[in-house]
Design a protein around this motif. Structure first.
Motif, PDB file in Angstrom:
ATOM      1  N   PHE A 182     -15.100   1.362   0.101  1.00 12.83           N
ATOM      2  CA  PHE A 182     -14.199   2.545   0.875  1.00 12.83           C
ATOM      3  C   PHE A 182     -12.963   2.605  -0.183  1.00 12.83           C
ATOM      4  CE2 PHE A 182     -10.361   2.318   3.696  1.00 12.83           C
ATOM      5  CZ  PHE A 182     -10.603   3.566   4.467  1.00 12.83           C
ATOM      6  N   ASP A 183     -12.362   1.630  -0.532  1.00 12.94           N
ATOM      7  CA  ASP A 183     -11.307   1.943  -1.590  1.00 12.94           C
ATOM      8  C   ASP A 183     -11.720   2.681  -2.665  1.00 12.94           C
ATOM      9  OD1 ASP A 183      -9.663   0.211  -0.073  1.00 12.94           O
ATOM     10  OD2 ASP A 183     -10.026  -1.661  -1.311  1.00 12.94           O
ATOM     11  N   GLU A 184     -12.632   2.778  -3.329  1.00  9.79           N
ATOM     12  CA  GLU A 184     -13.027   3.692  -4.317  1.00  9.79           C
ATOM     13  C   GLU A 184     -13.145   5.069  -3.833  1.00  9.79           C
ATOM     14  OE1 GLU A 184     -13.446   3.467  -7.481  1.00  9.79           O
ATOM     15  OE2 GLU A 184     -13.221   1.342  -7.721  1.00  9.79           O
ATOM     16  N   ILE A 185     -13.424   5.358  -2.569  1.00 12.04           N
ATOM     17  CA  ILE A 185     -13.588   6.438  -1.870  1.00 12.04           C
ATOM     18  C   ILE A 185     -12.001   7.024  -1.600  1.00 12.04           C
ATOM     19  CG2 ILE A 185     -14.447   8.152   0.071  1.00 12.04           C
ATOM     20  CD1 ILE A 185     -16.758   6.103  -0.092  1.00 12.04           C
ATOM     21  N   LEU A 186     -11.382   6.240  -1.030  1.00 14.36           N
ATOM     22  CA  LEU A 186     -10.057   6.761  -0.539  1.00 14.36           C
ATOM     23  C   LEU A 186      -8.933   7.069  -1.782  1.00 14.36           C
ATOM     24  CD1 LEU A 186      -8.074   6.958   1.585  1.00 14.36           C
ATOM     25  CD2 LEU A 186      -7.553   4.339   0.974  1.00 14.36           C
TER      26      LEU A 186
ATOM     27  N   ASN B  74       1.778   4.572   1.115  1.00 11.78           N
ATOM     28  CA  ASN B  74       1.811   5.507  -0.052  1.00 11.78           C
ATOM     29  C   ASN B  74       0.507   5.085  -0.784  1.00 11.78           C
ATOM     30  OD1 ASN B  74       2.305   6.783  -2.599  1.00 11.78           O
ATOM     31  ND2 ASN B  74       4.242   6.724  -1.957  1.00 11.78           N
ATOM     32  N   VAL B  75      -0.587   5.820  -0.882  1.00 12.81           N
ATOM     33  CA  VAL B  75      -1.890   5.553  -1.566  1.00 12.81           C
ATOM     34  C   VAL B  75      -1.527   5.434  -3.249  1.00 12.81           C
ATOM     35  CG1 VAL B  75      -4.010   6.391  -1.794  1.00 12.81           C
ATOM     36  CG2 VAL B  75      -2.962   6.945   0.150  1.00 12.81           C
ATOM     37  N   LEU B  76      -0.693   6.266  -3.806  1.00 12.75           N
ATOM     38  CA  LEU B  76      -0.666   6.115  -5.041  1.00 12.75           C
ATOM     39  C   LEU B  76       0.202   4.919  -5.506  1.00 12.75           C
ATOM     40  CD1 LEU B  76      -0.371   7.379  -7.975  1.00 12.75           C
ATOM     41  CD2 LEU B  76       2.023   8.292  -7.217  1.00 12.75           C
ATOM     42  N   TYR B  77       1.190   4.308  -4.805  1.00 14.41           N
ATOM     43  CA  TYR B  77       1.670   2.877  -4.925  1.00 14.41           C
ATOM     44  C   TYR B  77       0.611   1.867  -4.708  1.00 14.41           C
ATOM     45  CZ  TYR B  77       6.171   5.504  -4.910  1.00 14.41           C
ATOM     46  OH  TYR B  77       7.317   6.300  -5.515  1.00 14.41           O
ATOM     47  N   ARG B  78       0.215   1.758  -3.773  1.00 16.71           N
ATOM     48  CA  ARG B  78      -0.875   0.904  -3.507  1.00 16.71           C
ATOM     49  C   ARG B  78      -1.925   0.837  -4.647  1.00 16.71           C
ATOM     50  NH1 ARG B  78      -1.007  -0.883   2.044  1.00 16.71           N
ATOM     51  NH2 ARG B  78      -2.638  -2.143   1.612  1.00 16.71           N
ATOM     52  N   TYR B  79      -2.280   1.779  -5.195  1.00 17.13           N
ATOM     53  CA  TYR B  79      -3.375   1.962  -6.313  1.00 17.13           C
ATOM     54  C   TYR B  79      -2.721   1.246  -7.682  1.00 17.13           C
ATOM     55  CZ  TYR B  79      -6.223   3.735 -10.218  1.00 17.13           C
ATOM     56  OH  TYR B  79      -6.995   3.910 -11.183  1.00 17.13           O
ATOM     57  N   PHE B  80      -1.369   1.501  -8.096  1.00 20.59           N
ATOM     58  CA  PHE B  80      -0.821   1.149  -9.075  1.00 20.59           C
ATOM     59  C   PHE B  80      -0.702  -0.352  -8.960  1.00 20.59           C
ATOM     60  CE2 PHE B  80       3.145  -0.142 -11.401  1.00 20.59           C
ATOM     61  CZ  PHE B  80       2.908   0.382 -12.504  1.00 20.59           C
ATOM     62  N   CYS B  81      -0.294  -0.881  -7.870  1.00 22.94           N
ATOM     63  CA  CYS B  81       0.039  -2.366  -7.568  1.00 22.94           C
ATOM     64  C   CYS B  81      -1.126  -3.253  -7.195  1.00 22.94           C
ATOM     65  CB  CYS B  81       1.220  -2.335  -6.429  1.00 22.94           C
ATOM     66  SG  CYS B  81       2.761  -1.763  -6.836  1.00 22.94           S
ATOM     67  N   ARG B  82      -2.456  -2.365  -7.399  1.00 20.91           N
ATOM     68  CA  ARG B  82      -3.786  -3.059  -7.307  1.00 20.91           C
ATOM     69  C   ARG B  82      -3.823  -3.686  -5.842  1.00 20.91           C
ATOM     70  NH1 ARG B  82      -3.929  -0.510 -11.291  1.00 20.91           N
ATOM     71  NH2 ARG B  82      -5.000  -1.126 -13.180  1.00 20.91           N
ATOM     72  N   LEU B  83      -3.448  -2.925  -4.803  1.00 25.43           N
ATOM     73  CA  LEU B  83      -3.569  -3.311  -3.433  1.00 25.43           C
ATOM     74  C   LEU B  83      -4.751  -2.433  -2.654  1.00 25.43           C
ATOM     75  CD1 LEU B  83       0.374  -3.669  -2.460  1.00 25.43           C
ATOM     76  CD2 LEU B  83      -1.282  -5.528  -2.114  1.00 25.43           C
ATOM     77  N   GLY B  84      -5.779  -3.218  -2.233  1.00 23.37           N
ATOM     78  CA  GLY B  84      -6.727  -2.760  -1.442  1.00 23.37           C
ATOM     79  C   GLY B  84      -5.992  -1.966  -0.215  1.00 23.37           C
ATOM     80  N   TRP B  85      -6.916  -1.149   0.524  1.00 23.25           N
ATOM     81  CA  TRP B  85      -6.393  -0.729   1.921  1.00 23.25           C
ATOM     82  C   TRP B  85      -6.318  -1.956   3.062  1.00 23.25           C
ATOM     83  CZ3 TRP B  85      -3.615   3.120   2.284  1.00 23.25           C
ATOM     84  CH2 TRP B  85      -3.276   3.684   3.317  1.00 23.25           C
ATOM     85  N   GLU B  86      -6.993  -3.096   2.786  1.00 22.32           N
ATOM     86  CA  GLU B  86      -6.985  -4.002   3.642  1.00 22.32           C
ATOM     87  C   GLU B  86      -6.276  -5.409   3.316  1.00 22.32           C
ATOM     88  OE1 GLU B  86     -10.928  -5.077   4.687  1.00 22.32           O
ATOM     89  OE2 GLU B  86     -11.201  -3.200   5.821  1.00 22.32           O
ATOM     90  N   ASP B  87      -5.458  -5.361   1.919  1.00 21.58           N
ATOM     91  CA  ASP B  87      -4.706  -6.275   1.497  1.00 21.58           C
ATOM     92  C   ASP B  87      -3.518  -6.395   2.070  1.00 21.58           C
ATOM     93  OD1 ASP B  87      -6.784  -7.048  -0.092  1.00 21.58           O
ATOM     94  OD2 ASP B  87      -6.180  -5.695  -1.986  1.00 21.58           O
ATOM     95  N   ALA B  88      -2.913  -7.877   2.065  1.00 13.84           N
ATOM     96  CA  ALA B  88      -1.646  -7.928   2.593  1.00 13.84           C
ATOM     97  C   ALA B  88      -0.490  -7.552   1.676  1.00 13.84           C
ATOM     98  CB  ALA B  88      -1.340  -9.298   3.079  1.00 13.84           C
ATOM     99  N   ILE B  89       0.496  -7.120   2.147  1.00 14.10           N
ATOM    100  CA  ILE B  89       1.533  -6.685   1.233  1.00 14.10           C
ATOM    101  C   ILE B  89       2.772  -7.735   1.402  1.00 14.10           C
ATOM    102  CG2 ILE B  89       3.548  -4.811   1.266  1.00 14.10           C
ATOM    103  CD1 ILE B  89       1.698  -2.924   2.577  1.00 14.10           C
ATOM    104  N   PRO B  90       3.157  -8.049   0.235  1.00 15.93           N
ATOM    105  CA  PRO B  90       4.322  -8.967  -0.071  1.00 15.93           C
ATOM    106  C   PRO B  90       5.596  -8.514   0.677  1.00 15.93           C
ATOM    107  CG  PRO B  90       3.296  -8.739  -2.101  1.00 15.93           C
ATOM    108  CD  PRO B  90       2.964  -7.881  -1.094  1.00 15.93           C
ATOM    109  N   ASP B  91       6.262  -9.300   1.452  1.00 16.47           N
ATOM    110  CA  ASP B  91       7.501  -8.746   1.947  1.00 16.47           C
ATOM    111  C   ASP B  91       8.640  -9.010   0.965  1.00 16.47           C
ATOM    112  OD1 ASP B  91       8.087 -11.841   1.669  1.00 16.47           O
ATOM    113  OD2 ASP B  91       7.840 -12.091   3.920  1.00 16.47           O
ATOM    114  N   ASP B  92       9.928  -8.477   1.219  1.00 16.64           N
ATOM    115  CA  ASP B  92      10.854  -8.696   0.424  1.00 16.64           C
ATOM    116  C   ASP B  92      11.489  -9.856  -0.091  1.00 16.64           C
ATOM    117  OD1 ASP B  92      13.508  -8.623   2.238  1.00 16.64           O
ATOM    118  OD2 ASP B  92      11.757  -8.185   3.374  1.00 16.64           O
TER     119      ASP B  92
END
Length: 490
Positions: free
Chosen positions: A12-16, A85-103
Motif C-alpha cells: 500500500f505504501d509503495e502505491i501511495l 504530508n506524503v513527501l515528508y513521510r517518505y523522506f523520514c521513512r514513515l509508512g502510512w500506519e507508522d507512529a509519529i514521534p512527538d515533539d
C-alpha cells in the motif's frame, strides 16, 4: 533497545508514494544523494542491544530534525506536517500506519546526542561528500556571524531587581513564612531617590547583598532551587557580563563598530565552493580568533589538507599566521585599518639604528612592548608639533605619532590577496542562505550548547543541499558522466 529502519515498504505504501510524490523535488534529490545510514553507527552506543522496547530509529529522528531545519519548522510544526504530508513521510521513512514521534521525543533525542556527537555527524557527512567527489578542499575559508539569543537583554539594575524577585520566589516554594519576612528586600529601590544611574545601581547592589545575607542565615538557603538562583544573582553582582537570566551564557557582541547584538557567534570553515567543513559556537563577545584554531583542527582531523586559508581582517594576528605556516597552510588575511603597511604610509625602517623614519624625515625616539606582542613606536612631540603633515597624520587626541609595529607583521603575506578575497565571498553566501532560509539569524533555543546543535544541524542541511545539486549537475553534464555513474552504482 535500538530501533532500526525497515527498508522494505508494504504494497500500500509503495502505491501511495508512487502516485503522490512529485516527479522532481529538492528533498527527493537530497534523499537520493545523501546516505544517512552513518547515523545508526554513531548513535548505537546510546541504546541497549537487547533490552527494553525498541526506540524510534535514530536515522528516522535525524531525518525529522533535518526536515525541520530544511523547511524552517518548529518541532511541533514538523510533527503536525508528518501527519498528512506524503513527501515528508517518505523522506523520514514513515509508512502510512507508522507512529509519529512527538515533539518531546525530538527535544530529548537532540539533547541526548549532544554537541560532540552532532559534530561527528557533520564530519561523517563531509567524509561522504569527499568520497563522492563533491569537495575540492584546496582552500579553507573562515568567518564568523552573529546568532541573536532567544532571550531579551537586561540592564544590571533590571537584573538585580529581577534576581531578588526570583530569590524570594524560590524561598517561597521552600519556606513560605521566611519569604514573607524577606518581601521588603525584594522590592525595587525607588528611582526618584537618586540623582544618577550610578547611585541607583549602588543602592540596588546593597539591597541585593542584604537579601543574600538574610537568606544565608535561614534554613531555606539549602534548598536546591534557592542555591541555583543564588548563584545566578551572585554572577550579576560580580559583573560577569550576564545580561539575561533566561540565557545567562549569551553575551553582548559587535558585528560592526556601531551594530551590537546579544547572543552568540557561529564560526564556520568552508572550502572554496562553500561546503561547510567545520563549525563551532562561542559567546557573542568572543573574538573571531578564538574560534580559528578549533576550525583548522577539525578540518585536519577529517583528513583534509588545505593549502591556502583566507579570512577577513578580524583574523589579522601574527601568531595565527605563524601557526598556519607551520602546518603548511598559506594565509591570505588582510591587515586591520590601524595595522596598514607602514611602507605604504611612507614610513621606512633603519635596521642599523633600529629606528623608524616618517615621510618628513623625523626619526622615532623610543619604543615600548605591546601587550599583544610587537612594539609601540614613539616620535618626538616637538617634531610632530611643527610638522606640515600633522593635520593628516595625527588624530585630535594625539600630540605625537605613535605606531604599532611587529617584527613579523610583513612576514607570511603572500601575493594574490585580492583574488583570495574573491574566494572568501562563498562563506558570505553560506551565512546568507542559513539565515534567510533556515532561520539561523536567531537561536531557537537557550544556551550555548543548544545553539551550537542548531548551527551544526543547519550545516548538515546546507551540505546536503550542495551535495544534491552537485551530483545532479554531474549526472546532467557529459563532463561528470563517469562520476555520476559511479555514484549511481554505489
Amino acid at each position: 533497545m535500538l530501533g532500526r529502519l525497515d527498508q522494505q515498504r508494504n504494497f500500500f505504501d509503495e502505491i501511495l508514494f508512487n502516485h503522490m510524490l512529485p516527479a522532481d523535488h529538492p528533498l527527493l534529490d537530497i534523499d537520493r544523494a545523501v546516505d544517512f545510514s552513518f547515523v545508526e553507527e554513531e548513535t548505537a552506543d546510546l541504546y541497549s542491544a537487547d533490552q527494553g522496547r525498541p526506540s524510534y530509529p535514530p536515522e528516522q529522528l535525524v531525518r525529522i530534525l533535518f526536515l525541520a531545519v530544511w523547511a524552517n519548522l518548529s518541532d511541533v510544526q514538523v510533527c503536525q506536517q508528518l501527519r498528512y504530508n506524503v513527501l515528508y513521510r517518505y523522506f523520514c521513512r514513515l509508512g502510512w500506519e507508522d507512529a509519529i514521534p512527538d515533539d518531546t521525543t525530538l527535544v530529548r533525542f537532540r539533547q541526548r546526542l549532544g554537541e560532540e556527537r552532532w559534530q561527528r555527524l557533520l564530519q561523517r557527512l563531509v567524509e561522504q561528500a569527499r568520497a563522492k567527489g563533491c569537495l575540492k578542499g584546496r582552500w579553507l575559508v573562515m568567518d564568523s556571524s552573529p546568532v541573536v539569543a532567544h532571550a531579551a537583554a537586561r540592564t544590571r539594575v533590571q537584573l538585580l531587581r529581577e534576581g531578588r524577585q526570583r530569590l524570594v520566589q524560590a524561598v517561597r516554594q521552600a519556606a513560605p513564612p521566611v519569604a514573607k519576612e524577606l518581601e521588603a528586600l525584594a522590592e525595587p529601590v525607588p528611582d526618584a531617590t537618586y540623582e544618577d544611574q550610578d547611585q541607583l545601581l549602588q543602592a540596588e547592589q546593597e539591597r541585593t547583598e542584604a537579601l543574600l545575607a538574610a537568606i544565608t542565615s535561614r534554613q531555606a538557603a539549602k534548598a536546591p532551587a534557592v542555591r541555583r538562583v543564588r548563584k545566578q544573582v551572585e554572577r550579576v553582582l560580580k559583573d560577569e557580563r550576564v545580561a539575561s537570566y533566561a540565557d545567562p551564557e549569551a553575551r553582548w557582541g559587535h558585528q560592526r563598530q556601531k551594530k551590537p547584538f546579544f547572543g552568540y557567534k557561529m564560526h564556520l570553515a568552508t572550502d572554496e565552493t562553500g561546503f561547510v567543513l567545520a563549525a563551532t559556537v562561542t559567546a557573542g563577545n568572543a573574538s573571531d580568533l578564538e574560534g580559528a584554531p578549533a576550525l583548522v583542527e577539525q578540518a585536519r582531523v577529517q583528513g583534509l589538507r588545505p593549502r591556502r586559508l583566507v579570512a577577513d581582517k578580524a583574523y589579522d594576528a601574527t601568531r595565527l599566521r605563524e601557526d598556519l605556516v607551520r602546518q603548511g597552510i598559506r594565509p591570505y588575511i588582510p591587515q586591520r585599518t590601524q595595522r596598514q603597511r607602514l611602507p605604504k604610509q611612507g614610513f621606512t625602517y633603519d635596521k642599523r639604528r633600529r629606528q623608524w623614519i616618517c615621510p618628513e624625515g623625523h626619526r622615532s625616539i623610543g619604543q615600548s612592548p605591546h601587550q599583544r606582542g610587537g612594539w609601540l613606536v614613539y616620535f618626538s612631540e616637538r617634531a610632530c608639533r611643527g610638522c606640515p603633515r600633522a593635520g593628516r597624520c595625527l588624530s585630535r587626541s594625539q600630540t605625537r605619532k605613535v605606531l604599532y609595529w611587529h617584527p613579523g607583521t610583513e612576514a607570511n603575506r603572500p601575493r594574490g590577496l585580492k583574488r583570495a578575497l574573491r574566494v572568501r565571498t562563498v562563506i558570505e553566501r553560506t551565512f546568507g542562505e542559513a539565515k534567510q532560509w533556515h532561520g539561523l539569524g536567531r537561536s531557537r533555543y537557550r544556551g550555548r550548547e543548544r545553539t551550537a546543535i542548531q548551527v551544526l544541524l543547519t550545516c548538515l542541511v546546507l551540505n546536503a543541499k550542495k551535495m544534491a545539486r552537485r551530483l545532479q549537475d554531474a549526472r546532467g553534464s557529459g563532463h561528470g558522466k563517469r562520476r555520476a555513474m559511479e555514484w549511481a552504482a554505489a
